[in-house]
Write an enzyme that holds these catalytic residues in place. Structure first.
Site, PDB file in Angstrom:
ATOM      1  N   ARG A 167       0.847  -1.194   0.000  1.00 41.47           N
ATOM      2  CA  ARG A 167       0.000   0.000   0.000  1.00 41.47           C
ATOM      3  C   ARG A 167       0.884   1.245   0.000  1.00 41.47           C
ATOM      4  O   ARG A 167       1.527   1.553   1.001  1.00 41.47           O
ATOM      5  CB  ARG A 167      -0.929   0.011   1.217  1.00 41.47           C
ATOM      6  CG  ARG A 167      -1.787   1.271   1.280  1.00 41.47           C
ATOM      7  CD  ARG A 167      -2.998   1.144   2.193  1.00 41.47           C
ATOM      8  NE  ARG A 167      -2.666   1.063   3.599  1.00 41.47           N
ATOM      9  CZ  ARG A 167      -3.559   1.123   4.595  1.00 41.47           C
ATOM     10  NH1 ARG A 167      -4.849   1.246   4.304  1.00 41.47           N
ATOM     11  NH2 ARG A 167      -3.182   1.020   5.853  1.00 41.47           N
ATOM     12  N   ASP A 448      -3.801   2.459  13.979  1.00 39.03           N
ATOM     13  CA  ASP A 448      -3.027   3.201  13.001  1.00 39.03           C
ATOM     14  C   ASP A 448      -3.599   4.611  12.901  1.00 39.03           C
ATOM     15  O   ASP A 448      -4.379   5.035  13.758  1.00 39.03           O
ATOM     16  CB  ASP A 448      -2.961   2.475  11.656  1.00 39.03           C
ATOM     17  CG  ASP A 448      -4.298   2.403  10.934  1.00 39.03           C
ATOM     18  OD1 ASP A 448      -5.271   3.060  11.380  1.00 39.03           O
ATOM     19  OD2 ASP A 448      -4.381   1.696   9.914  1.00 39.03           O
TER      20      ASP A 448
END
Length: 534
Positions: A167, A448
């Protein structure tokens, strides 16, 4: 800004850069970065401006809708190109940052795939990003190893490992350490360019290819942009168009109204969509932030079972399977609680139920954040999904999901406990991020950047409209200040006055407070925090 001239001559490094990573940033790689920047960065900036214009419409009360101009795309029958053999079965995916030990443990975890993350779970320091690229090169060449001196333990890859997906950073993030013609380059393009430049041939020689997760897309034109980046890069590197494959994270409220369109724009490269649940909640709050009727309750009450989250999950399954690609489920952020068997059992059961719901709904796979959860998720998918996926069997053709279903406001309450949790978790995460750690274990959850985004955005909106708490009080400036100072003191007491100088807490307190109190909403906290990162 003072700069050190690099080669090629129209690329410069910022003065902060001291390690130029010549084994990664040789002239050929830098020339490729320059090509991508010159060809695609202007349009990226235009797409970001389009987001701002769309937000102005939301602020005026124009709610998202299925686009009229793409009605034919939604209503005609078509499917995308084939899914590679090593991506047919993705029943459990593990995710995490590109840190070296994490890469090894994730690839060895028993999951079918591993998403190595340069985005929300990676604090984008120069060293984190460049060392992450080296770690992925070493993983793909099967040369990666790590020695932990504290544990006196060595780590290396098993014979069988997960398939690697990467990603890159979202379109909104720059790489401030690299300037091309005096302009900061795109974090998306920089991460993508280095990975495909160094890994494409290695992967193709093994019968695989570069596979990606594309984050935070808000419009099908952004998917078109990525498709053009892929096609140009494949031609530049001399490989067939369609070699690179992508799964798009549906983690913005606007993207859920354009699923067919996003798939269609990437039809030569796409293999799936994913329900990025935490960022999706953040997007819902952010997009409707200026409307007091769109106030969400405590974060803990906004689960995948609330109507707007359930509707978007079912729509992703329906549209993906109609187009012949994977519909991936969301993240289980729990981590094993070794010190408390009872609490651990409850957490594991929560994960099991979540994964059971996803597979029975028709998802083809799911996410976990910790190797200890792989077997829990795998058992549920093995039990209910005997084939590699459910693309041809879980079509959900009778589901009718309306525009109003996708924005339905969930019921719930706002409590002082919820306010304190948002402050505490948001500040703790932000401090770790500023130290260069983007993946943080907090209260038995792996958090996160989406965690901090939800936390500060909820507080911003609750404060803006003086939201009413469950006990009848209004969340006004006075109450916010009182609770913030109390939470701040708790953290200082926990850390110890003498140790504060070794942390980034003072900076985190100030930045988090400013983000919540600001009259103008900051689109992403990482844009502000990136300038402050250690």
């Amino acid at each position: 800004m003072e700069n050190i001239i690099a080669s090629p001559t129209n690329l410069q490094f910022s003065k902060e850069v001291t390690n130029y990573y010549p084994e990664l940033l040789m002239d050929g790689a830098l020339e490729f970065v320059i090509e991508l920047h010159q060809k695609f960065n202007r349009e990226r900036l235009q797409l970001l401006n389009k987001r701002l214009r769309q937000q102005a419409k939301f602020d005026r009360g124009i709610m998202p809708s299925f686009p009229l101009e793409t009605e034919e795309t939604r209503n005609t029958d078509w499917q995308v190109k084939h899914i590679p053999e090593d991506l047919l079965d993705r029943r459990v995916e593990i995710t995490g940052p590109v840190e070296r030990k994490m890469v090894i443990n994730a690839l060895n975890s028993g999951a079918k795939t591993f998403m190595a993350d340069f985005e929300d779970s990676n604090a984008p320091t120069w060293d984190n990003c460049l060392q992450g690229q080296q770690n992925l090169i070493d993983a793909n060449t099967r040369k990666i190893s790590f020695y932990d001196s504290k544990k006196d333990k060595s780590y290396k890859l098993n014979d069988e490992v997960a398939v690697l997906l990467v990603r890159p950073r979202g379109l909104h993030l720059n790489e401030r350490h690299v300037l091309i013609n005096g302009e900061e380059t795109s974090g998306s393009l920089f991460d993508f360019a280095l990975y495909v430049f160094h890994n494409t041939r290695t992967l193709m020689n093994r019968g695989s290819a570069p596979y990606f997760y594309l984050p935070k897309l808000e419009h099908y034109l952004e998917a078109r942009w990525w498709d053009e980046v892929f096609t140009f890069s494949e031609e530049y590197l001399g490989v067939p168009v369609g070699t690179f494959k992508a799964t798009v994270l549906i983690e913005t409220i606007t993207a859920s109204f354009q699923l067919d369109e996003i798939i269609y724009e990437l039809k030569n490269h796409i293999v799936g969509l994913n329900c990025g649940r935490w960022d999706y909640i953040f997007s819902y709050i952010k997009k409707f932030r200026n409307h007091p009727s769109f106030i969400l309750p405590n974060r803990d009450q906004v689960t995948m079972t609330v109507p707007f989250m359930d509707a978007y999950s079912r729509l992703v399954i329906q549209r993906c399977h109609k187009r012949g690609i994977h519909a991936m489920g969301g993240m289980a952020a729990q981590i094993p609680i070794k010190s408390d068997p009872i609490a651990n059992a409850a957490a594991i059961e929560k994960v099991r139920l979540d994964k059971e719901r996803e597979v029975l709904n028709g998802h083809d796979g799911t996410w976990v954040a910790h190797p200890g959860l792989v077997s829990i998720a795998m058992n549920e998918f093995n039990k209910h999904m005997p084939e590699s996926n459910q693309i041809e069997t879980a079509l959900r053709e009778t589901d009718v999901i309306l525009e109003s279903d996708l924005i339905a406001i969930p019921e719930g309450t706002i409590t002082e406990t919820g306010i304190r949790k948002n402050m505490n978790v948001g500040i703790l995460y932000l401090e770790a991020w500023l130290r260069g750690n983007g993946c943080v274990a907090l209260y038995n959850l792996m958090e996160d950047a989406a965690t901090a985004e939800i936390s500060r955005t909820q507080l911003w909106q609750w404060l803006k409209f003086n939201a009413q708490l469950e006990d009848g009080r209004k969340f006004n400036d006075a109450l916010y200040s009182k609770i913030f100072e109390e939470e701040k003191e708790k953290i200082i007491h926990l850390v110890g006055e003498a140790n504060m100088g070794n942390t980034q807490f003072e900076k985190a307190f100030e930045l988090f407070d400013k983000l919540v109190r600001s009259r103008e909403f900051e689109e992403f906290l990482t844009l502000k925090a990136y300038r402050e990162i250690a």
